[in-house]
Enzyme design. Structure first.
Site, PDB file in Angstrom:
ATOM      1  N   THR B 215       2.971  -5.302   6.989  1.00 16.41           N
ATOM      2  CA  THR B 215       1.726  -4.656   7.404  1.00 16.41           C
ATOM      3  C   THR B 215       1.091  -5.436   8.566  1.00 16.41           C
ATOM      4  OG1 THR B 215       1.376  -3.962   5.150  1.00 16.41           O
ATOM      5  CG2 THR B 215      -0.596  -4.129   6.525  1.00 16.41           C
ATOM      6  N   ASP B 246      -2.656  -0.773  -0.589  1.00 17.07           N
ATOM      7  CA  ASP B 246      -4.040  -1.189  -0.336  1.00 17.07           C
ATOM      8  C   ASP B 246      -4.499  -0.933   1.095  1.00 17.07           C
ATOM      9  OD1 ASP B 246      -2.209  -3.204   0.501  1.00 17.07           O
ATOM     10  OD2 ASP B 246      -3.877  -4.599   0.694  1.00 17.07           O
TER      11      ASP B 246
END
Lengths: 349, 349
Positions: B215, B246
Site C-alpha cells: 500500500t 483498512d
C-alpha cells in the site's frame, strides 16, 4: 506563631491529605464496585430522526413500542440464561431486521435504482474481532452474515456479490430481492426523487433529514462481562454510486471493547464516519477517564452538533451503565438491565 | 518550631510553587513556539512487510529509492510553492500509483479471480471532510476519485461500479483493466494459490505476510498549517469475497485533523480496522497529551504488536514533526521538511 498553632496547622494539613487520599481511593474503586458477574444489560435503537409525537398515530407508536419491547425481551432472555452478548446482539437485531418498521432487513429503504442494498457490522468486545458486510441484496439477515465474516473468515469487511458468495457458502438464508420491497419505502423513494428533481441534488443536511434514518443497533453486556455491539441498515433513501454509510464501518457505526464500552450509531452516516463516533466514545473513556454518560454526551451533543452531524448512539459500558444520547427530535430506543425492567422511549423526555 | 523556621518553610513552599507555575507555563507555550507558518513537510510510505536487505538486488533497491525520492520531490515542490497539503498528497500518491513497484494503481496485486480491485481514501484536516472508493477496477488513479467523492458529493465512501459511475461523471481518467496487469503480480497470485492448495485456506497471519503489503500513503502539512493524508492500495493478493481492507476506511487507514496530526497506515488491514489505528494516534495526542512520536509508537509497537497486527504508519503533526514507526522487518518510507532535505529509508535502522 506559637508552637501549639504550628501543631494545629500540621494536623489540619494531615487531615486534608487523608481526606483527599480517601476520595481518590473511593473514586478509583467505585466503578469496580458497581460491576458484578450478574450485572448484565442490553440497549437497542431503531433509528434517530425527525420523529415527532404530532406526526405519529397511536397505532404506529404502539407498533414501534411493541416491536422494541419484543426485541428487548428476546435479548434479556438470552442474557438472563447465561447466553453471550454476541448471541443477544444477533438475535435482537434479527427481530428488528425482520420487522418492516425499521430501515434494516425487510423494510430497508430503496436506492435510486429501486433496489435494496444492505449493510451491517458486529464487534466482539472480548477479542476485538469484528465483521461487516456492505451493499448486499439477497441476505435476509445481514447481521448474521457480518457475524460469519467475523467468525469464519480472516477478514473484517466484505462487499457486494463477493460478500453474498461468502454468505451462501456459509449457509446464510438468502432471499429474492423482492422480499425487502415494501410499499411505504417505495413511496419514500418517489417523494425523494420528486424533491430532488424540483430542488436539484439533495446534499444539504436539512434536505437529507427525512431520507436517511431508521438504522437498527444493539449493544449488550453479558454475565461474563463480555461486551458486543451490532448495527444493521438499508442506508439512505435514493442513495447511489454504491454509497457506504457508517453502519458497516468499525469505529464509526459499531465498536466494542471489554475495557470500555459497546456502541452502535444511527444518523447521518457521513458525519459519523468522519468523527469516528463509536470509537471516539471508547477513547474518551479510556484516555480521559470520562464516564460512558459523559463520553457519549460529549460526542453526540457537542462534537457532532458543532459539525452539524445529526443522529444518536446507544451504548453500554463494562459496568452495565447505559447511555442513549441523540441530537435529533426523536430516537426509537430502549434498554433492559439485570432486573428485567424494560424501558422504551421515542421522543425527547 | 521557632518563628524563623516557619518563615523559611513558608518561603520554600512559595518558591516551589513559583517554579511549578513557570514550568507549567513553559510546557504550555513550547508547542506553539515550535510551529511557524513556513513549517511544512511531507511523509510517504510505499508499504511495510518482510523487506530484507538479503533478498534485495542493488537495482531493485535503487529503483524503489529513486521513485520514493521523485514522489517526495514532487510533494516538496507543491508545498514550497505554497500549495495545499491536499494537492501535495494527491500528486505524490499519483507518482506511486503510476509506478508498477507498489501495490497501488499500476502494479496492484490480483484478486483470486485475476482482477485488480483498488481502494483509496483521503482526508482534509482543516474541514474533517473525507472521501473514499473501494473495489474499483477501471480508475487509473483511485486517490483522485477519492478526492472527488470528498469534494463533489455529500458522501464519504463509494464502492464498486457505483463509485466508477460517479468517477466517470466527474471526469476521472478511466482505463482498461489490463492497464493494472503486471507479470510480477500475476506470479505472486500463482504462488499464493499454489501455497493455498497445498496448505489449505490462508488465514494464519504468518502465511499472509507475503501477500498483503505494498500500500502507498502520504501525509502532509502545508504552509497554512493545514494537514491532509491519503492512502491507496490494491489490497491483498488472492483476496476474494469483495474484501475491503483498512485503506478506504477513515479512522483506520487514513485520518487527518489540523488539531493533532495526519496519518496513513499500511499493513495487515483487518488488524488496523479493529484497532482504528489512524484515529487512535490522533486520540492519544488529543486526550492523553502524547507527542506524535509517543502516540505512533504506542499504537504500532505496543497495541498492534500485542494484537499481532503487523505493519506500520507514517504521520506528520501540526508542528511538522514526523513519525514512521513499523513492526515489520522493513517499510519503504521517507520524508522531507521545509529545508528540502530528502530522507528515504527501507530497512530497520
Amino acid at each position: 506563631m506559637p508552637q501549639s498553632s504550628v501543631k494545629r496547622f500540621v494536623h489540619s494539613i494531615m487531615y486534608t491529605i487523608s481526606i483527599i487520599l480517601t476520595l481518590c481511593l473511593l473514586s478509583c474503586t467505585t466503578p469496580e464496585a458497581q460491576s458484578s458477574p450478574s450485572n448484565f444489560g442490553l440497549v437497542v435503537h431503531g433509528g434517530a430522526g425527525t420523529i415527532l409525537k404530532k406526526n405519529m398515530t397511536q397505532e404506529k407508536e404502539a407498533a414501534y413500542r411493541a416491536k422494541m419491547e419484543e426485541a428487548l425481551k428476546k435479548g434479556y432472555e438470552i442474557l438472563n440464561n447465561g447466553g453471550s452478548s454476541l448471541d443477544a446482539v444477533e438475535a435482537t437485531i434479527h427481530i428488528l431486521e425482520d420487522a418492516p418498521l425499521f430501515n434494516a432487513g425487510k423494510g430497508a429503504v430503496f436506492t435510486s435504482e429501486e433496489t435494496n442494498e444492505l449493510d451491517a457490522s458486529i464487534m466482539d468486545g472480548a477479542t476485538l474481532n469484528a465483521g461487516a458486510v456492505a451493499g448486499v441484496k439477497h441476505i435476509k439477515n445481514p447481521i448474521t452474515a457480518a457475524r460469519l465474516v467475523m467468525e469464519n473468515s480472516p477478514h473484517v469487511m466484505m462487499s457486494g456479490s463477493g460478500a453474498e458468495e461468502f454468505a451462501r457458502q456459509n449457509g446464510v438464508e438468502m432471499v429474492d430481492p423482492d422480499y425487502f420491497r415494501t410499499e411505504r419505502r417505495l413511496k419514500q423513494l418517489q417523494r425523494a426523487k420528486e424533491k430532488e428533481s424540483s430542488q436539484g441534488a439533495i446534499d444539504a443536511p436539512s434536505e437529507m433529514n427525512n431520507f436517511k434514518f431508521g438504522t437498527v443497533g444493539v449493544a449488550a453486556l453479558d454475565k461474563n462481562g463480555n461486551l458486543a455491539a451490532g448495527t444493521s441498515t438499508g442506508g439512505m433513501t435514493n442513495k447511489r454510486y454504491g454509497r457506504i454509510g457508517d453502519s458497516p464501518v468499525i469505529g464509526a457505526g459499531t465498536y466494542a471493547d471489554n475495557n470500555t464500552c459497546a456502541v452502535s450509531s444511527t444518523g447521518h452516516g457521513e458525519y459519523f464516519i468522519r468523527s469516528v463516533v463509536a470509537y471516539d466514545i471508547a477513547a474518551l473513556m479510556a484516555y480521559k477517564g470520562m464516564s460512558l454518560e459523559e463520553a457519549a454526551n460529549h460526542v453526540v451533543n457537542e462534537k457532532l452538533v458543532e459539525r452539524e452531524g445529526s443522529g444518536g448512539i446507544i451504548a453500554i459500558d463494562k459496568d452495565g451503565n447505559v447511555a442513549m444520547p441523540f441530537n435529533t427530535p426523536g430516537m426509537y430506543r430502549g434498554f433492559v438491565k439485570s432486573d428485567g425492567k424494560i424501558v422504551v422511549k421515542i421522543y425527547k423526555d
